[in-house]
Scaffold this active site. Structure first.
Site, mmCIF file in Angstrom:
data_model
loop_
_atom_site.group_PDB
_atom_site.id
_atom_site.type_symbol
_atom_site.label_atom_id
_atom_site.label_comp_id
_atom_site.label_asym_id
_atom_site.label_seq_id
_atom_site.Cartn_x
_atom_site.Cartn_y
_atom_site.Cartn_z
ATOM 1 N N HIS A 256 39.665 47.876 30.403
ATOM 2 C CA HIS A 256 40.262 47.583 31.669
ATOM 3 C C HIS A 256 41.770 47.297 31.203
ATOM 4 O O HIS A 256 41.793 46.626 30.170
ATOM 5 C CB HIS A 256 39.579 46.900 32.503
ATOM 6 C CG HIS A 256 40.192 46.943 33.789
ATOM 7 N ND1 HIS A 256 41.315 46.407 34.470
ATOM 8 C CD2 HIS A 256 39.788 47.327 35.220
ATOM 9 C CE1 HIS A 256 41.658 46.548 35.606
ATOM 10 N NE2 HIS A 256 40.609 47.219 36.140
ATOM 11 N N ASP A 307 33.146 50.162 37.098
ATOM 12 C CA ASP A 307 32.534 51.638 37.299
ATOM 13 C C ASP A 307 31.394 51.633 36.537
ATOM 14 O O ASP A 307 30.505 52.501 37.007
ATOM 15 C CB ASP A 307 33.661 52.532 36.933
ATOM 16 C CG ASP A 307 35.013 52.408 37.654
ATOM 17 O OD1 ASP A 307 34.856 52.394 38.811
ATOM 18 O OD2 ASP A 307 36.245 52.331 36.945
#
Length: 370
Positions: A256, A307
């Protein structure tokens, strides 16, 4: 002036809605772990819009408004029936949100009171639109929303026409809480840029939906599910991941831009993935996910983001892959509209500069000499 690629590290707005500090995500100062374990999505939406958690009366009023506004105009449903059955679901949602403005006589009223009510309307209507299109493309009639149930419950009901079980409702509700806001992400930024021109809230949300459609933002969980399906079994995971690493392929659902020590939201969805697998008597997707996480984290040092486990959660809820990102939109709408309200409270048009890298001192050449 010097450009920063992707605006990385640039502070583009002051906001009191959510924060990411030292790897901790908080909405209005409340740690996401507390909200994921204790709050409903309705409470979370109220918190984002109003800056504090609702009391019982405020929560009951908000739920009542969601029930009132959950239906969409019949003519919009007729429009959905005209869309191609194989249309991209986010393109459908983008078009439908834009069309909603045509049915709202207050669409161009940018007062805070009017926009707060429109935020509630949109939050109620998006699940109805997504579920309706999902059924229409299968040759089925849309299911009317129920009264007196949560947004998560209603969405699962409208999708299938059957009452969902409590564990499934809890899993989807938790996912909605976890995706509700994430500081100045790409879609939120696009919503603020649009509304800063004093355009209407529907335009701002349409911009955000269009931004979320991109696979580098909202489509990652769909790519994760495709990967899990390709792997198929736990035994295949190691060879599959080794090939990905050797080929230097991107492994979706890991890493991320903001979190360097792991996404704090991932563990909650990991838990729900396991719970759903145990409830259904089949933990295959969860087991593959755990194996993939161990391989990728162990060899590349990358940890799963929100996700990664949301893919298996949604699949075990019976949700088709191409509805994953629209569900993300249902949740993130609460954050988008909170940021729209905040932007308008202290507005200045967002107009950055660009670092020019082209040639200088060029001369115009007449066309007959070119």
């Amino acid at each position: 002036m010097t450009a920063t690629k992707g605006l990385e590290g640039i502070v583009a707005a002051a906001s009191s809605i959510s924060s990411i500090e030292d790897g901790v995500l908080a909405y209005r100062g409340i740690n996401i772990d507390e909200l994921a374990e204790q709050a409903t999505f309705e409470e979370t939406a109220f918190l984002l819009w109003n800056g504090h958690l609702p009391n019982q009366q405020e929560l009951a009023q908000l739920k009542g408004l969601f029930n009132v506004f959950s239906a969409v105009p019949d003519s919009l449903l007729e429009q959905l029936k005209l869309y191609p059955k194989d249309a991209n679901t986010m393109a459908v949602l983008r078009t439908a949100v834009s069309a909603l403005a045509l049915y709202d006589e207050t669409a161009n009223d940018n007062s805070r009171e009017a926009n707060q009510l429109k935020a509630i309307k949109l939050q109620a209507q998006l699940p109805t639109i997504i579920a309706a299109y999902a059924r229409i493309r299968e040759g089925k009639e849309p299911v009317k929303p129920l009264e007196g149930v949560s947004i998560a419950h209603n969405f699962l009901y409208m999708l299938t026409g059957e009452e969902p079980d409590a564990t499934s409702v809890l899993a989807l509700d938790k996912a909605l809480v976890l995706h509700a806001d994430h500081e100045l992400n790409a879609s939120t930024f696009s919503a603020r840029v649009t509304i800063a021109t004093l355009s209407d809230i529907y335009s701002g949300v349409t911009s955000a939906v269009g931004t979320l459609k991109g696979p580098l933002h909202g489509g990652a969980n769909e790519a994760v599910m495709e990967m899990l399906q390709e792997i198929g079994t736990v035994e295949n995971a190691e060879g599959y991941i080794q090939r990905k690493i050797q080929n230097k392929d991107k492994i979706m659902g890991f890493g991320h831009r903001v979190y360097k020590n792991g996404d704090p939201r991932a563990k909650h969805l990991q838990h729900m993935s396991r719970q759903l697998g145990l409830m259904q008597g089949d933990t295959t997707l969860f087991d593959i996910s755990v194996k993939v996480e161990a391989l990728v984290t162990g060899q590349k040092g990358l940890k799963p983001n929100v996700d990664f486990y949301s893919a298996s959660v949604y699949t075990m809820l019976g949700i088709p892959k191409d509805l994953f990102t629209p569900i993300f939109a249902i949740s993130r709408l609460s954050g988008w509209t909170a940021h729209i309200l905040e932007q308008l409270d202290n507005n200045r048009i967002i107009r950055p500069r660009a670092e020019y890298t082209g040639p200088y001192n060029q001369k115009y050449i007449p066309i007959e000499m070119r």
